[in-house]
Design an enzyme around this catalytic site. Structure first.
Site, PDB file in Angstrom:
ATOM      1  N   HIS A 284      61.439  73.134  22.031  1.00  0.00           N
ATOM      2  CA  HIS A 284      60.002  73.147  22.328  1.00  0.00           C
ATOM      3  C   HIS A 284      59.590  71.814  22.979  1.00  0.00           C
ATOM      4  O   HIS A 284      58.897  71.794  24.000  1.00  0.00           O
ATOM      5  CB  HIS A 284      59.224  73.406  21.034  1.00  0.00           C
ATOM      6  CG  HIS A 284      57.748  73.177  21.151  1.00  0.00           C
ATOM      7  ND1 HIS A 284      56.849  74.197  21.321  1.00  0.00           N
ATOM      8  CD2 HIS A 284      57.017  72.034  21.128  1.00  0.00           C
ATOM      9  CE1 HIS A 284      55.626  73.691  21.396  1.00  0.00           C
ATOM     10  NE2 HIS A 284      55.698  72.380  21.272  1.00  0.00           N
ATOM     11  N   GLU A 285      60.021  70.707  22.393  1.00  0.00           N
ATOM     12  CA  GLU A 285      59.667  69.391  22.947  1.00  0.00           C
ATOM     13  C   GLU A 285      60.248  69.220  24.351  1.00  0.00           C
ATOM     14  O   GLU A 285      59.622  68.637  25.232  1.00  0.00           O
ATOM     15  CB  GLU A 285      60.144  68.256  22.035  1.00  0.00           C
ATOM     16  CG  GLU A 285      59.517  68.252  20.642  1.00  0.00           C
ATOM     17  CD  GLU A 285      57.999  68.260  20.643  1.00  0.00           C
ATOM     18  OE1 GLU A 285      57.395  67.709  21.594  1.00  0.00           O
ATOM     19  OE2 GLU A 285      57.395  68.850  19.730  1.00  0.00           O
ATOM     20  N   HIS A 288      58.024  70.702  26.865  1.00  0.00           N
ATOM     21  CA  HIS A 288      56.933  69.834  27.346  1.00  0.00           C
ATOM     22  C   HIS A 288      57.423  68.963  28.495  1.00  0.00           C
ATOM     23  O   HIS A 288      56.709  68.718  29.464  1.00  0.00           O
ATOM     24  CB  HIS A 288      56.431  68.932  26.212  1.00  0.00           C
ATOM     25  CG  HIS A 288      55.567  69.639  25.220  1.00  0.00           C
ATOM     26  ND1 HIS A 288      54.497  70.407  25.591  1.00  0.00           N
ATOM     27  CD2 HIS A 288      55.593  69.680  23.861  1.00  0.00           C
ATOM     28  CE1 HIS A 288      53.906  70.896  24.505  1.00  0.00           C
ATOM     29  NE2 HIS A 288      54.560  70.474  23.441  1.00  0.00           N
ATOM     30  N   GLU A 361      51.165  74.195  24.652  1.00  0.00           N
ATOM     31  CA  GLU A 361      51.967  74.546  23.469  1.00  0.00           C
ATOM     32  C   GLU A 361      52.585  75.938  23.621  1.00  0.00           C
ATOM     33  O   GLU A 361      53.753  76.144  23.300  1.00  0.00           O
ATOM     34  CB  GLU A 361      51.114  74.479  22.200  1.00  0.00           C
ATOM     35  CG  GLU A 361      50.627  73.080  21.850  1.00  0.00           C
ATOM     36  CD  GLU A 361      51.747  72.056  21.784  1.00  0.00           C
ATOM     37  OE1 GLU A 361      52.851  72.378  21.305  1.00  0.00           O
ATOM     38  OE2 GLU A 361      51.525  70.922  22.254  1.00  0.00           O
ATOM     39  N   ASP A 365      56.566  76.717  23.710  1.00  0.00           N
ATOM     40  CA  ASP A 365      57.159  77.729  22.813  1.00  0.00           C
ATOM     41  C   ASP A 365      57.957  78.743  23.623  1.00  0.00           C
ATOM     42  O   ASP A 365      59.087  79.097  23.276  1.00  0.00           O
ATOM     43  CB  ASP A 365      56.061  78.488  22.044  1.00  0.00           C
ATOM     44  CG  ASP A 365      55.575  77.712  20.829  1.00  0.00           C
ATOM     45  OD1 ASP A 365      56.201  76.694  20.481  1.00  0.00           O
ATOM     46  OD2 ASP A 365      54.554  78.131  20.237  1.00  0.00           O
TER      47      ASP A 365
HETATM   48 ZN   LIG Z   1      54.237  70.898  21.430  1.00  0.00          ZN
END
Ligand SMILES: [Zn+2]
Length: 421
Positions: A284-285, A288, A361, A365
């Site tokens: 997930h990070e 980003h 977010e 995801d």
């Molecule tokens: Zn996040």
């Protein structure tokens, strides 16, 4: 004219207070009503113990009830600072003090800004102390000792003096010598300064407050290395941080740009998650990073900054703006006053920023689930985080739409379930 400015400001101030207070009340009612039927929300059934759910409800209610008083107190303090004539007194006193010393042309401005900053910091202490050593301690989250708290404050003060004061000095100097177009120069300088901070914060400032270590050897590390290689993320940028020094809350974040970029996992998060869950959080990070979310946020902030500086450049030439709040016209007075009165105006931008952040977010995801071809691990990681942090399982939709930088766990799980992997 002063009367009109004051009326507009007060009307917007009261409106902001009413909206924030009202949203908190709605949220409190919603949580209390949901817990009264003893129904655990569907996605969490069988995954959260009834006593943990009860504890999360109690934690949310305690925070929300405290929020009522914190909002009343914070608003009262701000009105007192703005309307009591205090700013004018501090300004006078700063001028006298600086002129008696050898601080130079910008001495009065620097002292004035520092003095107002000190007043705001001190008045914020009671709510901050109660939140950390009262509520957080009661629910077993607080690990900050008084000694650590004081050393954090001291370090914060040193940073304000070493970084904040020179920054302020350059801004005051630009305002002074650049004539009408000062705000464009200030914009260029502040943007460059922000970029510099994004680069030096993770590498030089954050390590002063926390210990950052490369992830420990083991299965999680091995799988992360493979994932990082697949995605093209430099693995030297993945760290574990001793978040447990201050709080039992767990978290992970992505920060920095260019060579200074980092993914940081709290030690508390690593301890409480399975390898699959940890990997999902990391993916997930990396999402980003891959989607350039920091760059996009920076771009939006840049637009806000130039807008704010333009408005300030108009106000600075308008004496009634100062007179309304008991100040005489000055560059430093304009900076401080503008930051104090901006809240009721900029308040309406907050939901849009939260919304953009929530969009990011969802994207991260989606990236994690698609990359790992595993929605279940992400879902479990989210449930785990929610349960361990006693997050509110059932926030009021208006409250979360306004305040939440992340979608609720339920919303994220629902979005994940709609993805085909
Ligand atoms: Zn996040």
């Amino acid at each position: 004219m002063e009367q009109t400015i004051l009326s507009i400001f007060l009307a917007l101030f009261v409106l902001q207070f009413a909206i924030e207070f009202g949203l908190n009340e709605l949220n409190l009612r919603q949580v209390a009503a949901n817990s009264a039927n003893k129904e655990i929300p569907e996605a969490f059934r069988g995954k959260i113990e009834p006593q943990d759910y009860a504890k999360s409800v109690e934690y949310t209610l305690t925070n929300g009830q405290f929020q009522r008083w914190a909002e009343i107190y914070g608003s009262a303090v701000l009105l007192m600072v703005l309307l009591s004539g205090l700013l004018g007194l501090v300004d006078q006193w700063s001028g006298q003090w600086a002129n008696g010393s050898s601080l130079g042309r910008y001495g009065p401005g620097i002292i004035f800004c520092c003095a107002v900053g000190a007043i705001l910091t001190l008045t914020a202490l009671p709510t901050e102390l109660y939140s950390t050593f009262g509520i957080e301690a009661k629910f077993g989250f607080n690990k900050t000792t008084i000694g650590l708290y004081l050393s954090d404050k001291l370090k914060g003060l040193v940073l304000s003096l070493v970084i904040g004061v020179p920054f302020l000095l350059v801004v005051l100097w630009l305002m002074d010598i650049m004539g009408q177009a000062w705000w464009l120069w200030a914009f260029a300088f502040i943007s460059a300064f922000q970029l510099l901070m994004i680069v030096i914060f993770p590498t030089f400032i954050a390590p002063w407050f926390n210990k950052f270590e490369p992830l420990k050897e083991g299965e999680l590390r091995q799988r992360i290395l493979a994932l990082a290689e697949q995605i093209g993320f430099k693995t030297s940028g993945i760290y574990s941080m001793d978040g447990s020094r201050r709080s039992a809350h767990s978290n992970a974040y992505f920060t920095g740009i260019g060579k200074a970029k980092r993914i940081v996992l709290f030690d508390t998060l690593i301890d409480q998650m399975s390898t699959d869950q940890g990997l999902a959080v990391l993916a997930h990070e990396m999402g980003h990073y891959k989607m350039k979310h920091i760059h996009r946020m920076l771009l939006v902030q840049t637009v806000f900054l130039i807008g704010a500086l333009f408005v300030l450049s108009l106000l600075i030439a308008y004496p009634p703006f100062f007179a309304t709040f008991g100040l005489v016209q000055s560059n430093h007075g304009a900076l401080v006053l503008f930051s104090l009165v901006a809240g009721p105006f900029s308040f309406y931008l907050a939901p849009f920023m939260s919304r953009l952040s929530r969009k990011h977010e969802y994207e991260a995801d989606r990236f994690a689930v698609k990359t790992l071809r595993d929605g279940a691990a992400m879902e479990e990681a989210l449930i785990n985080l929610t349960v361990k942090n006693l997050s509110n399982l059932t926030p009021h939709p208006w409250y979360s739409a306004y305040h939440y930088s992340h979608p609720t766990a339920m919303e994220r799980i629902n979005a994940i379930r709609q993805l085909s992997v």
